[in-house]
Design a protein around this motif. Structure first.
Motif, PDB file in Angstrom:
ATOM      1  N   ALA A 157       1.105  -9.183   0.807  1.00 55.13           N
ATOM      2  CA  ALA A 157       0.808  -7.318   0.371  1.00 55.13           C
ATOM      3  C   ALA A 157      -0.142  -6.825   1.172  1.00 55.13           C
ATOM      4  O   ALA A 157      -0.702  -5.941   1.187  1.00 55.13           O
ATOM      5  CB  ALA A 157       1.214  -6.994  -1.101  1.00 55.13           C
ATOM      6  N   ALA A 158      -1.518  -8.059   0.762  1.00 56.39           N
ATOM      7  CA  ALA A 158      -2.743  -7.859   1.207  1.00 56.39           C
ATOM      8  C   ALA A 158      -3.047  -8.189   2.947  1.00 56.39           C
ATOM      9  O   ALA A 158      -4.286  -7.383   3.242  1.00 56.39           O
ATOM     10  CB  ALA A 158      -3.765  -8.318   0.566  1.00 56.39           C
ATOM     11  N   ALA A 159      -2.263  -8.636   3.899  1.00 55.30           N
ATOM     12  CA  ALA A 159      -2.118  -8.057   4.966  1.00 55.30           C
ATOM     13  C   ALA A 159      -3.272  -7.954   5.853  1.00 55.30           C
ATOM     14  O   ALA A 159      -2.692  -6.360   5.215  1.00 55.30           O
ATOM     15  CB  ALA A 159      -1.397  -8.837   5.430  1.00 55.30           C
ATOM     16  N   SER A 160      -3.719  -7.481   6.307  1.00 50.96           N
ATOM     17  CA  SER A 160      -4.743  -7.182   7.707  1.00 50.96           C
ATOM     18  C   SER A 160      -3.815  -6.540   8.844  1.00 50.96           C
ATOM     19  O   SER A 160      -3.023  -7.140   8.731  1.00 50.96           O
ATOM     20  CB  SER A 160      -5.850  -7.883   8.829  1.00 50.96           C
ATOM     21  N   ALA A 188      -0.457 -15.792   7.203  1.00 49.76           N
ATOM     22  CA  ALA A 188      -0.118 -15.120   5.571  1.00 49.76           C
ATOM     23  C   ALA A 188      -0.528 -14.343   5.016  1.00 49.76           C
ATOM     24  O   ALA A 188      -0.337 -12.893   5.018  1.00 49.76           O
ATOM     25  CB  ALA A 188      -0.164 -16.071   4.375  1.00 49.76           C
ATOM     26  N   ALA A 189      -2.027 -13.898   5.649  1.00 47.94           N
ATOM     27  CA  ALA A 189      -3.112 -12.801   5.303  1.00 47.94           C
ATOM     28  C   ALA A 189      -3.127 -12.081   6.590  1.00 47.94           C
ATOM     29  O   ALA A 189      -3.976 -10.704   6.908  1.00 47.94           O
ATOM     30  CB  ALA A 189      -3.955 -13.381   4.875  1.00 47.94           C
ATOM     31  N   GLY A 190      -2.509 -11.951   7.905  1.00 45.36           N
ATOM     32  CA  GLY A 190      -2.300 -10.849   8.024  1.00 45.36           C
ATOM     33  C   GLY A 190      -3.819 -11.613   9.559  1.00 45.36           C
ATOM     34  O   GLY A 190      -4.002 -10.270  10.312  1.00 45.36           O
ATOM     35  N   LEU A 191      -4.358 -12.522   9.238  1.00 47.38           N
ATOM     36  CA  LEU A 191      -5.158 -13.239  10.608  1.00 47.38           C
ATOM     37  C   LEU A 191      -4.927 -14.026  11.675  1.00 47.38           C
ATOM     38  O   LEU A 191      -3.315 -14.559  11.595  1.00 47.38           O
ATOM     39  CB  LEU A 191      -6.091 -13.848   9.591  1.00 47.38           C
ATOM     40  N   ASP A 270      -5.303 -16.438  -2.711  1.00 45.71           N
ATOM     41  CA  ASP A 270      -6.064 -15.731  -3.536  1.00 45.71           C
ATOM     42  C   ASP A 270      -7.068 -15.210  -2.894  1.00 45.71           C
ATOM     43  O   ASP A 270      -7.490 -14.104  -2.479  1.00 45.71           O
ATOM     44  CB  ASP A 270      -4.891 -16.187  -4.650  1.00 45.71           C
ATOM     45  N   SER A 271      -7.494 -16.432  -2.939  1.00 47.68           N
ATOM     46  CA  SER A 271      -8.955 -16.259  -2.016  1.00 47.68           C
ATOM     47  C   SER A 271      -9.128 -15.051  -1.132  1.00 47.68           C
ATOM     48  O   SER A 271      -9.690 -14.401  -0.971  1.00 47.68           O
ATOM     49  CB  SER A 271      -9.868 -17.402  -2.311  1.00 47.68           C
ATOM     50  N   LEU A 272      -7.875 -15.639  -0.088  1.00 47.58           N
ATOM     51  CA  LEU A 272      -7.970 -15.250   1.095  1.00 47.58           C
ATOM     52  C   LEU A 272      -7.826 -13.724   1.104  1.00 47.58           C
ATOM     53  O   LEU A 272      -7.967 -12.709   1.668  1.00 47.58           O
ATOM     54  CB  LEU A 272      -7.477 -15.778   2.109  1.00 47.58           C
ATOM     55  N   ALA A 273      -6.564 -13.567   0.322  1.00 46.76           N
ATOM     56  CA  ALA A 273      -6.495 -12.297   0.624  1.00 46.76           C
ATOM     57  C   ALA A 273      -7.202 -11.165  -0.147  1.00 46.76           C
ATOM     58  O   ALA A 273      -7.043 -10.489   0.069  1.00 46.76           O
ATOM     59  CB  ALA A 273      -4.857 -12.812  -0.688  1.00 46.76           C
ATOM     60  N   ALA A 274      -7.868 -11.696  -1.165  1.00 46.65           N
ATOM     61  CA  ALA A 274      -9.105 -10.315  -1.796  1.00 46.65           C
ATOM     62  C   ALA A 274      -9.809 -10.422  -0.852  1.00 46.65           C
ATOM     63  O   ALA A 274     -11.007  -9.585  -0.825  1.00 46.65           O
ATOM     64  CB  ALA A 274      -9.718 -11.012  -3.299  1.00 46.65           C
TER      65      ALA A 274
END
Length: 290
Positions: A157-160, A188-191, A270-274
């Motif tokens: 949901a937070a992915a770049s 997973a975080a769009g990176l 969660d840390s990476l998403a934040a």
């Protein structure tokens, strides 16, 4: 008909209880872990009275997610000799644990369960299930997997939307490769893991020049310090990296959250998403030309 259904439900419940009791009876009673990553899994999934010893790194707070909990158990040398003294009925090892150690334990008739390096989040979830089954508590795996899946959903949901390139750099310039758990977490975080562009499929040491030439948008590190604690951290505070990658271009995830695959991945995600959310909000994503 109602009574028949009640009897059937009761019979099924009794069967479930019987199977659980049978599993508990067959579960290993003296487990020794000689690998940092199997330490984390057995501490999470086994009963305390099943654990007879843990690896020499189990109490290292920089690497072990459960270092505090590990202090309650004997610390082993990681060799076969003191593992045998503990009279284990199961030894947990890594696929790259010293071969002679594993061979000696097997030669003495000790069951050895070997775990490979988790190279993806899916690998980590499968290892949680495998360990839970090995220690006789398969039902304990799913809540941990559910927490990882929930964190994955938050990361997606937070992915770049811009998919910046990130290079994960550790002590002495070790770069985590393209085929790795780090890549899975970044994805997973769009990176994107810039190590793939450097030809480092499984990771390797990179010079300062090679890191600068790779021109990642961000570097991912395990901590942020102005001064190195030792020679291993010297490269990370080199003036060239400090200039190109100030705090705004550094992402930070503690080593204890990514060294192994396991329940700690929920916290890592969660840390990476934040951090990704903060970058997207601030429009701080650099646009390096390759």
């Amino acid at each position: 008909m109602g009574r028949a259904v009640i009897r059937l439900v009761a019979a099924c419940a009794m069967l479930v209880v019987s199977l659980a009791v049978a599993r508990a009876a067959d579960a290993p009673r003296r487990i020794v872990s000689i690998n940092l990553c199997t330490d984390q899994l057995v501490l999470t999934l086994a009963d305390a009275d099943q654990i007879a010893g843990l690896s020499p790194y189990s109490r290292d707070a920089s690497q072990s997610w459960l270092a505090k909990e590990a202090r309650a158990f004997p610390k082993m040398s990681g060799g076969a000799e003191d593992a045998l003294v503990a009279e284990p009925d199961l030894v947990l090892a890594g696929r790259y644990t010293r071969l002679a150690t594993r061979q000696l334990l097997k030669a003495k008739g000790v069951p050895v369960a070997e775990f490979d390096v988790a190279r993806s989040i899916d690998d980590a979830k499968e290892q949680i299930r495998r360990m839970a089954a090995l220690v006789g508590h398969p039902e304990r795996a799913e809540p941990h997997i559910a927490r990882i899946d929930a964190a994955l959903a938050r990361a997606h949901a937070a992915a770049s939307r811009t998919h910046p390139r990130v290079l994960a750099v550790s002590r002495r310039g070790w770069v985590f490769g393209g085929e790795s758990l780090t890549t899975s977490l970044l994805g997973a975080a769009g990176l994107a893991n810039a190590a793939g562009d450097m030809g480092l499929a499984h990771g390797g040491f990179a010079s300062l020049e090679a890191i600068v030439m790779a021109r990642p948008d961000f570097i991912l590190v395990t901590n942020v310090r102005d001064r190195p604690q030792d020679q291993g951290e010297a490269l990370l505070v080199h003036p060239a990296l400090q200039k190109l990658y100030p705090l705004a271009r550094r992402m930070v995830i503690p080593e204890r959250l990514t060294t192994c695959g396991g329940p700690m991945l929920a916290e890592a995600l969660d840390s990476l998403a934040a951090q990704v959310s903060a970058v997207e909000t601030s429009k701080a994503t650099p646009a390096f030309s390759r």
